[in-house]
Design a protein around this motif. Structure first.
Motif, short mmCIF file in Angstrom:
data_model
loop_
_atom_site.label_atom_id
_atom_site.label_comp_id
_atom_site.label_asym_id
_atom_site.label_seq_id
_atom_site.Cartn_x
_atom_site.Cartn_y
_atom_site.Cartn_z
N LEU A 1 2.60 9.41 -6.16
CA LEU A 1 3.26 10.67 -5.68
C LEU A 1 4.33 11.11 -6.84
CD1 LEU A 1 3.41 11.04 -1.99
CD2 LEU A 1 2.03 12.38 -3.60
N LEU A 2 4.94 9.78 -7.21
CA LEU A 2 6.18 10.49 -8.21
C LEU A 2 5.51 10.42 -9.50
CD1 LEU A 2 9.01 7.76 -7.03
CD2 LEU A 2 8.94 10.22 -6.96
N ALA A 3 4.71 9.63 -9.83
CA ALA A 3 3.90 10.05 -11.18
C ALA A 3 3.39 11.14 -11.35
CB ALA A 3 2.71 8.52 -11.25
N ALA A 4 2.83 11.78 -10.25
CA ALA A 4 2.11 13.11 -10.29
C ALA A 4 3.18 14.30 -10.13
CB ALA A 4 1.07 13.35 -9.21
N GLY A 5 4.21 14.03 -9.20
CA GLY A 5 5.30 15.15 -8.87
C GLY A 5 6.32 15.25 -10.16
N ILE A 6 6.66 14.24 -10.69
CA ILE A 6 7.71 14.41 -11.65
C ILE A 6 7.23 15.15 -12.98
CG2 ILE A 6 9.26 13.16 -13.32
CD1 ILE A 6 9.66 10.96 -11.39
N PRO A 7 6.17 14.88 -13.60
CA PRO A 7 5.46 16.03 -14.59
C PRO A 7 5.30 17.29 -14.04
CG PRO A 7 4.47 13.64 -14.71
CD PRO A 7 5.35 13.76 -13.35
N SER A 8 4.65 17.12 -12.98
CA SER A 8 4.43 18.82 -12.51
C SER A 8 5.75 19.57 -12.37
CB SER A 8 3.68 18.64 -11.20
OG SER A 8 2.56 17.95 -11.20
N THR A 9 6.58 18.93 -11.81
CA THR A 9 8.07 19.60 -11.50
C THR A 9 8.51 19.96 -13.14
OG1 THR A 9 8.21 18.49 -9.60
CG2 THR A 9 10.40 19.28 -10.73
N ILE A 10 8.45 19.10 -13.94
CA ILE A 10 9.11 19.45 -15.07
C ILE A 10 8.04 20.69 -15.92
CG2 ILE A 10 9.41 18.61 -17.48
CD1 ILE A 10 10.03 15.59 -16.21
N ILE A 11 6.96 20.63 -15.85
CA ILE A 11 6.25 21.72 -16.51
C ILE A 11 6.33 22.89 -15.64
CG2 ILE A 11 3.85 22.40 -16.88
CD1 ILE A 11 4.67 20.16 -18.77
N MET B 1 0.76 -1.18 -0.02
CA MET B 1 -0.05 0.05 -0.02
C MET B 1 0.80 1.39 0.01
SD MET B 1 -3.22 0.94 0.35
CE MET B 1 -4.18 2.16 0.70
N GLU B 2 1.77 1.34 0.82
CA GLU B 2 2.79 2.26 0.88
C GLU B 2 3.51 2.56 -0.26
OE1 GLU B 2 6.63 3.55 3.36
OE2 GLU B 2 4.94 2.98 4.66
N SER B 3 4.10 1.67 -1.02
CA SER B 3 4.67 1.67 -2.23
C SER B 3 3.85 2.28 -3.23
CB SER B 3 5.32 0.35 -2.78
OG SER B 3 4.13 -0.51 -2.92
N GLN B 4 2.53 2.05 -3.32
CA GLN B 4 1.52 2.45 -4.16
C GLN B 4 1.41 4.09 -4.20
OE1 GLN B 4 -2.07 0.29 -3.57
NE2 GLN B 4 -1.46 -1.21 -5.18
N ILE B 5 1.35 4.53 -2.88
CA ILE B 5 1.32 5.83 -2.66
C ILE B 5 2.61 6.74 -3.11
CG2 ILE B 5 1.14 7.58 -0.64
CD1 ILE B 5 -0.25 5.65 1.03
N TRP B 6 3.64 5.97 -2.89
CA TRP B 6 4.96 6.77 -3.40
C TRP B 6 4.80 6.77 -4.69
CZ3 TRP B 6 7.89 9.87 -1.14
CH2 TRP B 6 8.13 9.88 0.27
N THR B 7 4.40 5.48 -5.57
CA THR B 7 4.46 5.47 -6.98
C THR B 7 3.44 6.65 -7.50
OG1 THR B 7 4.68 3.24 -6.80
CG2 THR B 7 3.70 4.09 -8.94
#
Length: 105
Positions: free
Chosen positions: A9-19, A1-7
């Protein structure tokens, strides 16, 4: 469950940071261009004032030189134009001095 949350967060955070980085870079570039345009406009205004002053100085010198020629029967129009040019020159100088004081204070 915890790894899904990190996944997620990373999936949403990386593109947002790049944009966010791309948009920030574009905004800085646009701001720099606007500053350059503002400086160019200020320089153009300065050259316009200098050109007007040069024209008035040339007109004054010409009117005074023609007035000294004995055979040149200067009419009142030239004397009135000379007085008007001198009046405007002083009004412009006073206005620019006033603007400078407002900018400083």
């Amino acid at each position: 469950m915890e790894s899904q949350i990190w996944t997620i967060l990373l999936a949403a955070g990386i593109p947002s940071t790049i944009i966010g980085g791309i948009v920030g870079s574009m905004l800085k570039r646009m701001e720099r261009r606007m500053d350059e345009k503002e400086q160019a406009r200020e320089q153009q205004e300065l050259y316009l004032v200098k050109g007007i002053n040069a024209s008035i100085a040339l007109g004054e010198a010409t009117a005074k030189a023609v007035a000294r020629i004995p055979d040149a029967h200067c009419n009142g129009d030239m004397h009135a134009a000379l007085e008007y040019a001198q009046k405007i020159k002083h009004e412009q100088k006073d206005f620019l001095n006033e603007q400078a004081i407002h900018a400083i204070v």
